[in-house]
Design a protein around this motif. Sequence first.
Motif, PDB file in Angstrom:
ATOM      1  N   UNK A   1      -5.459 -37.606 -11.779  1.00 23.48           N
ATOM      2  CA  UNK A   1      -4.207 -38.279 -12.088  1.00 23.48           C
ATOM      3  C   UNK A   1      -3.721 -37.815 -13.464  1.00 23.48           C
ATOM      4  N   UNK A   2      -2.510 -37.239 -13.500  1.00 26.68           N
ATOM      5  CA  UNK A   2      -1.976 -36.714 -14.760  1.00 26.68           C
ATOM      6  C   UNK A   2      -0.459 -36.657 -14.666  1.00 26.68           C
ATOM      7  N   UNK A   3       0.201 -36.296 -15.792  1.00 25.49           N
ATOM      8  CA  UNK A   3       1.662 -36.224 -15.844  1.00 25.49           C
ATOM      9  C   UNK A   3       2.153 -34.814 -16.112  1.00 25.49           C
ATOM     10  N   UNK A   4       1.312 -33.815 -15.881  1.00 25.16           N
ATOM     11  CA  UNK A   4       1.667 -32.421 -16.133  1.00 25.16           C
ATOM     12  C   UNK A   4       2.200 -31.794 -14.850  1.00 25.16           C
ATOM     13  N   UNK A   5       3.503 -31.610 -14.770  1.00 27.10           N
ATOM     14  CA  UNK A   5       4.106 -31.051 -13.550  1.00 27.10           C
ATOM     15  C   UNK A   5       3.654 -29.627 -13.266  1.00 27.10           C
ATOM     16  N   UNK A   6       3.288 -28.875 -14.306  1.00 27.08           N
ATOM     17  CA  UNK A   6       2.834 -27.495 -14.092  1.00 27.08           C
ATOM     18  C   UNK A   6       1.508 -27.452 -13.338  1.00 27.08           C
ATOM     19  N   UNK A   7       0.769 -28.544 -13.377  1.00 21.95           N
ATOM     20  CA  UNK A   7      -0.517 -28.602 -12.680  1.00 21.95           C
ATOM     21  C   UNK A   7      -0.444 -29.458 -11.411  1.00 21.95           C
ATOM     22  N   UNK A   8       0.767 -29.566 -10.860  1.00 17.59           N
ATOM     23  CA  UNK A   8       0.960 -30.439  -9.695  1.00 17.59           C
ATOM     24  C   UNK A   8       0.114 -30.007  -8.506  1.00 17.59           C
ATOM     25  N   UNK A   9      -0.113 -28.710  -8.344  1.00 15.12           N
ATOM     26  CA  UNK A   9      -0.872 -28.199  -7.202  1.00 15.12           C
ATOM     27  C   UNK A   9      -2.330 -27.885  -7.549  1.00 15.12           C
ATOM     28  N   UNK A  10      -2.721 -28.135  -8.769  1.00 21.10           N
ATOM     29  CA  UNK A  10      -4.089 -27.866  -9.186  1.00 21.10           C
ATOM     30  C   UNK A  10      -5.040 -28.905  -8.595  1.00 21.10           C
ATOM     31  N   UNK A  11      -6.273 -28.485  -8.323  1.00 23.34           N
ATOM     32  CA  UNK A  11      -7.276 -29.370  -7.749  1.00 23.34           C
ATOM     33  C   UNK A  11      -8.574 -29.299  -8.541  1.00 23.34           C
ATOM     34  N   UNK A  12      -9.254 -30.420  -8.594  1.00 25.54           N
ATOM     35  CA  UNK A  12     -10.557 -30.411  -9.228  1.00 25.54           C
ATOM     36  C   UNK A  12     -11.572 -29.725  -8.314  1.00 25.54           C
ATOM     37  N   UNK A  13     -12.573 -29.114  -8.920  1.00 27.49           N
ATOM     38  CA  UNK A  13     -13.633 -28.443  -8.174  1.00 27.49           C
ATOM     39  C   UNK A  13     -14.968 -29.042  -8.617  1.00 27.49           C
TER      40      UNK A  13
END
Length: 263
Positions: A246-258
């Motif tokens: 959960x974050x507010x960074x739109x540039x990382x909208x498609x990023x996933x934790x591994x």
Amino acid sequence: MSKIAADRKFTRTIIGKYKLLRINTPKTSYFARPFEVDKIISALSKTKLGKAAGFDGVYHEFLVHTGPRTKSWLPELFTDMMQLNRLANLFKSTKIVALLKPGKPDDLPESYRPIALLSVMLKLFERVIYNRLSPVIDKIIPLKQAGLRNGRCCMDQVLTITNFIEEGFQRKLNTGVVFADLTTTYDTEWKKGLLYNLKDNIAYAIQMSSFEQLNRALTNDMKVFVGFCKHWRLKPSVTKLKVACFHLNNRLANAKLEVGFEG
């Protein structure tokens, strides 16, 4: 048949089914003290009607509407079971009904949810024990545990994690969460371990400034979690384990934790 005669017949029938060896047993502890009739009646007043019977064929309605002779016998039976540390044989038999889970294929065993129909007498026994133990247990159970507690529900857990995430937003931190579940908990649980370590389903939540830090921290947490499960003979449900950030960074909208979990 008159009401008095019917009550006597039912009393003879039900007492015959659940007969135990009667011996004089001293009070071994505060919790094993004799049960009182008013405690039985109080527990019966909270009994839900319209439920299925177990192997013994006794319904909740039978106990709720029975006469004073049976109600006065019930605390004697429950006291004997508590002090002798033994159950009537019919309490050990369970009727299992398999219900198909919504949207699941009907040709796979794991698609069915087993429902155990216990004796309503056993359920009443559990209720009076719970009423006796709960005032003491509630004082030592952590406040974070909400499951199966009066005045608490899963929404308390949702509110807790939501507040934690909101605090992370204010501090400009990413919140990584692993939602873990256990499979067939009471079938695989070490019973003495369960008494020692009561718990809800588990959520690991941590806040870091980067995804890489979250990956490392949560992966380490999962190693601890796996070791904990092995020690207490628990089996994590891999299919129900979920990871979210959960974050507010739109540039990382498609990023996933591994996050690593046993490879």
